[in-house]
Design an enzyme around this catalytic site. Structure first.
Site, PDB file in Angstrom:
ATOM      1  N   ASP A 124      -7.986  -5.168  -0.066  1.00 27.84           N
ATOM      2  CA  ASP A 124      -8.510  -6.030  -1.122  1.00 27.84           C
ATOM      3  C   ASP A 124      -8.138  -7.503  -0.959  1.00 27.84           C
ATOM      4  O   ASP A 124      -8.642  -8.338  -1.700  1.00 27.84           O
ATOM      5  CB  ASP A 124      -7.986  -5.552  -2.489  1.00 27.84           C
ATOM      6  CG  ASP A 124      -8.610  -4.225  -2.877  1.00 27.84           C
ATOM      7  OD1 ASP A 124      -9.807  -4.064  -2.617  1.00 27.84           O
ATOM      8  OD2 ASP A 124      -7.898  -3.368  -3.422  1.00 27.84           O
ATOM      9  N   HIS A 179       0.851  -1.185   0.000  1.00 30.07           N
ATOM     10  CA  HIS A 179       0.000   0.000   0.000  1.00 30.07           C
ATOM     11  C   HIS A 179       0.885   1.231   0.000  1.00 30.07           C
ATOM     12  O   HIS A 179       1.935   1.237   0.630  1.00 30.07           O
ATOM     13  CB  HIS A 179      -0.903   0.007   1.244  1.00 30.07           C
ATOM     14  CG  HIS A 179      -2.050   0.939   1.101  1.00 30.07           C
ATOM     15  ND1 HIS A 179      -1.950   2.289   1.375  1.00 30.07           N
ATOM     16  CD2 HIS A 179      -3.323   0.728   0.666  1.00 30.07           C
ATOM     17  CE1 HIS A 179      -3.116   2.856   1.128  1.00 30.07           C
ATOM     18  NE2 HIS A 179      -3.955   1.938   0.693  1.00 30.07           N
TER      19      HIS A 179
HETATM   20  N1  ACO Z   1       4.140  -7.773  -4.857  1.00 30.01           N
HETATM   21  C1  ACO Z   1       5.484  -7.777  -5.016  1.00 30.01           C
HETATM   22  N2  ACO Z   1       6.259  -6.692  -4.842  1.00 30.01           N
HETATM   23  C2  ACO Z   1       5.667  -5.546  -4.521  1.00 30.01           C
HETATM   24  C3  ACO Z   1       4.276  -5.463  -4.332  1.00 30.01           C
HETATM   25  C4  ACO Z   1       3.493  -6.631  -4.507  1.00 30.01           C
HETATM   26  N3  ACO Z   1       2.172  -6.602  -4.339  1.00 30.01           N
HETATM   27  N4  ACO Z   1       3.937  -4.192  -4.001  1.00 30.01           N
HETATM   28  C5  ACO Z   1       5.073  -3.505  -3.995  1.00 30.01           C
HETATM   29  N5  ACO Z   1       6.138  -4.319  -4.288  1.00 30.01           N
HETATM   30  C6  ACO Z   1       7.565  -3.947  -4.329  1.00 30.01           C
HETATM   31  C7  ACO Z   1       7.901  -3.144  -5.558  1.00 30.01           C
HETATM   32  O1  ACO Z   1       8.306  -4.000  -6.611  1.00 30.01           O
HETATM   33  C8  ACO Z   1       8.992  -2.261  -5.062  1.00 30.01           C
HETATM   34  O2  ACO Z   1      10.176  -3.029  -4.965  1.00 30.01           O
HETATM   35  P1  ACO Z   1      11.611  -2.341  -5.225  1.00 30.01           P
HETATM   36  O3  ACO Z   1      11.774  -1.311  -4.138  1.00 30.01           O
HETATM   37  O4  ACO Z   1      12.593  -3.473  -5.134  1.00 30.01           O
HETATM   38  O5  ACO Z   1      11.548  -1.732  -6.587  1.00 30.01           O
HETATM   39  C9  ACO Z   1       8.559  -1.919  -3.634  1.00 30.01           C
HETATM   40  O6  ACO Z   1       7.775  -3.043  -3.215  1.00 30.01           O
HETATM   41  C10 ACO Z   1       7.754  -0.643  -3.512  1.00 30.01           C
HETATM   42  O7  ACO Z   1       6.642  -0.737  -4.387  1.00 30.01           O
HETATM   43  P2  ACO Z   1       6.011   0.458  -5.204  1.00 30.01           P
HETATM   44  O8  ACO Z   1       5.265  -0.069  -6.363  1.00 30.01           O
HETATM   45  O9  ACO Z   1       7.091   1.486  -5.468  1.00 30.01           O
HETATM   46  O10 ACO Z   1       5.039   1.082  -4.118  1.00 30.01           O
HETATM   47  P3  ACO Z   1       3.853   2.041  -4.413  1.00 30.01           P
HETATM   48  O11 ACO Z   1       3.561   2.748  -3.147  1.00 30.01           O
HETATM   49  O12 ACO Z   1       4.114   2.874  -5.627  1.00 30.01           O
HETATM   50  O13 ACO Z   1       2.641   1.038  -4.813  1.00 30.01           O
HETATM   51  C11 ACO Z   1       0.834  -0.451  -4.660  1.00 30.01           C
HETATM   52  C12 ACO Z   1       1.650   0.638  -3.935  1.00 30.01           C
HETATM   53  C13 ACO Z   1       0.391   0.068  -6.033  1.00 30.01           C
HETATM   54  C14 ACO Z   1      -0.433  -0.710  -3.832  1.00 30.01           C
HETATM   55  C15 ACO Z   1       1.676  -1.731  -4.798  1.00 30.01           C
HETATM   56  O14 ACO Z   1       2.038  -2.205  -3.526  1.00 30.01           O
HETATM   57  C16 ACO Z   1       0.974  -2.825  -5.605  1.00 30.01           C
HETATM   58  O15 ACO Z   1       1.052  -2.842  -6.823  1.00 30.01           O
HETATM   59  N6  ACO Z   1       0.248  -3.770  -4.914  1.00 30.01           N
HETATM   60  C17 ACO Z   1      -0.512  -4.788  -5.596  1.00 30.01           C
HETATM   61  C18 ACO Z   1      -1.838  -4.194  -6.115  1.00 30.01           C
HETATM   62  C19 ACO Z   1      -2.829  -3.938  -4.988  1.00 30.01           C
HETATM   63  O16 ACO Z   1      -3.066  -4.764  -4.125  1.00 30.01           O
HETATM   64  N7  ACO Z   1      -3.450  -2.729  -5.040  1.00 30.01           N
HETATM   65  C20 ACO Z   1      -4.484  -2.334  -4.076  1.00 30.01           C
HETATM   66  C21 ACO Z   1      -3.997  -1.248  -3.165  1.00 30.01           C
HETATM   67  S1  ACO Z   1      -5.210  -0.836  -1.979  1.00 30.01           S
HETATM   68  C22 ACO Z   1      -6.277   0.090  -2.846  1.00 30.01           C
HETATM   69  O17 ACO Z   1      -5.941   0.823  -3.731  1.00 30.01           O
HETATM   70  C23 ACO Z   1      -7.648   0.013  -2.527  1.00 30.01           C
END
Ligand code: ACO
Length: 430
Positions: free
Chosen positions: A364, A307
């Site tokens: 979610d 998140h």
């Molecule tokens: N699975 C694997 N790796 C992940 C995940 C995941 N679900 N989420 C983040 N990471 C990793 C990224 O690859 C990144 O790694 P790095 O630092 O080695 O490059 C690090 O964790 C940070 O991730 P970001 O994408 O930069 O974080 P951001 O804050 O931009 O994204 C997000 C947050 C979009 C929710 C992300 O965690 C994600 O894609 N999760 C899966 C989708 C999801 O569940 N979305 C619902 C969110 S809740 C809502 O909106 C209602």
């Protein structure tokens, strides 16, 4: 004494006020940055550090896992309040008295009828259309049927638009699903409460008396409360920014629905269940999928994990996990995907990749298990999220309008070509 932040740029020191919120959150007010520095801007892709507005609706502490609507904790609201009370709280700032709630409920019911011609628009969509696209289009189309909702010049106009959409939106939600299933489109029953009415509108069959299941009603009520508001997330920021151009409420909400649809936002609830099903079909090997999620050459992400703001745990996910267990037990359902979800969570919680990046289950991760127990097709999961988020979007839009916020218009750092002389078509490629 007010605090100041000092920035030194191009050999010049510039001071900015430091403002503090009611929960002691601190922000540097950079309103004068461009004028004080001769045009310098901040660069913050994804708005990871940018406060877009001041807001009195939701307090969220991602480090401590705190979420409060208008000061009330999400845990207490989910346990003690009903969805319609929370809707009122978010939009008007305080929990309603019984009298206020009754009037609100009756005003919403008075405005639930959707012009019958909207059905013609719905008819034009292919059955295969994703319900989020249909819902966004129908919500936007409401503007054409109720144009008075656009030109809002008084608080009375605002109230009327709000009760219109709160009445009509659940009808559109039910119609998007029923159309896909080939079921007749009609209305619920004004004798019913908001959530019971949603259940009846969605699930009743023309040849059967609809009997409410209180376990399901309470589960949906709780889910809607948990999804109702979450400050400046992608869809809410979209609603505020579209509304800031003075586009009407319905058009602003339609854009919020589109933003919510994406799998990185609300669309994750559908993606989670599809992922859990795929893992099940692949023999239930959670370790294989954990490895895929960690592999930077693999686009797979563990959906429902991580998140932007919560870096400890998502308090909504904790409540939903318990609710999922209770609902399945009450209904006597055994759902193997719930076990897969729990297995993934256990592995992730001790895996250094997830621990170091502070990735925890989000709202979610477990919600789909409950939606499925309610009898909803997977494609409707994000629609139910939109139904829950509606009051949050409305409250944020209303706040933005009442605060007379300026049109939202970010700047950019240009990285394209510098000036080039125009080349006639015959000369290009020489
Ligand atoms: N699975 C694997 N790796 C992940 C995940 C995941 N679900 N989420 C983040 N990471 C990793 C990224 O690859 C990144 O790694 P790095 O630092 O080695 O490059 C690090 O964790 C940070 O991730 P970001 O994408 O930069 O974080 P951001 O804050 O931009 O994204 C997000 C947050 C979009 C929710 C992300 O965690 C994600 O894609 N999760 C899966 C989708 C999801 O569940 N979305 C619902 C969110 S809740 C809502 O909106 C209602």
């Amino acid at each position: 004494m007010s605090k100041k932040a000092t920035l030194e740029v191009n050999g010049k020191k510039v001071e900015f006020p430091v403002v503090t919120g009611t929960e002691k959150e601190v922000a540097i007010d950079i309103k004068t940055l461009r004028s004080a520095t001769g045009g310098i801007i901040t660069l913050d892709s994804g708005f990871k550090n940018t406060g877009a507005c001041e807001s009195a609706i939701t307090f969220l502490d991602g480090e401590k896992g705190i979420l409060r609507y208008r000061g009330y904790s999400i845990e207490e609201l989910a346990e003690k309040a009903h969805f319609l009370e929370v809707v009122y709280l978010l939009i008007f700032g305080d929990l309603p008295t019984q009298e206020q709630l009754d009037k609100f409920d009756s005003d919403i019911k008075e405005n639930c009828i959707v012009d019958d011609d909207v059905k013609k628009i719905l008819d034009a969509f292919p059955r295969s259309a994703h319900p989020m696209g249909v819902l966004s289009s129908l919500t936007s189309a409401l503007t054409a049927f109720y144009p008075s909702s656009v030109d809002i010049t008084s608080e009375e106009d605002m109230y009327n638009s709000i009760v219109h959409i709160l009445g009509k939106f659940p009808v559109l939600v039910a119609w998007t699903m029923r159309k896909k299933q080939g079921l007749p489109l009609d209305y619920g029953d004004e004798e019913l409460g908001y959530v019971e009415n949603v259940m009846k509108m969605m699930f009743h069959l023309p040849n059967k008396k609809y009997v409410q299941n209180q376990v399901l009603v309470e589960a949906l009520d709780k889910l809607l409360i948990l999804h109702a508001e979450h400050e400046q997330n992608c869809s809410t920021s979209t609603v505020r920014i579209v509304g800031s151009s003075r586009a009407g409420l319905f058009a602003s909400l339609a854009s919020g629905i589109s933003a919510l649809w994406g799998p990185l936002h609300g669309g994750a609830n559908q993606a989670v269940l599809e992922m859990l099903e795929a893992i099940k079909a692949d023999g239930g090997d959670t370790k294989k999928y954990m490895a895929k999620a960690k592999d930077k050459n693999d686009p797979f992400r563990l959906m429902g994990f991580g998140h932007r703001v919560y870096k400890n745990f998502d308090p909504r996910a904790k409540i939903i996990k318990v609710a999922a267990d209770e609902v399945l037990e009450d209904l006597g359902i055994e759902d193997p995907v719930l076990d897969i979800a729990k297995g993934l969570e256990q592995e992730a919680l001790k895996d250094p990749y997830f621990v170091e990046r502070k990735l925890y289950p989000n709202v979610d991760f477990y919600s789909g298990v409950i939606y499925r127990a309610l009898g909803l097709p997977v494609e409707m999961f994000t629609v139910m999220f939109a139904l829950g988020r509606l009051p949050g979007w409305i409250a944020q839009w209303k706040e933005m309008r009442l605060n007379k916020e300026p049109i939202g218009r970010p700047r950019q750092l240009y990285t394209g070509k510098t000036y080039r002389e125009f080349v006639k078509i015959k000369k290009r490629g020489e």
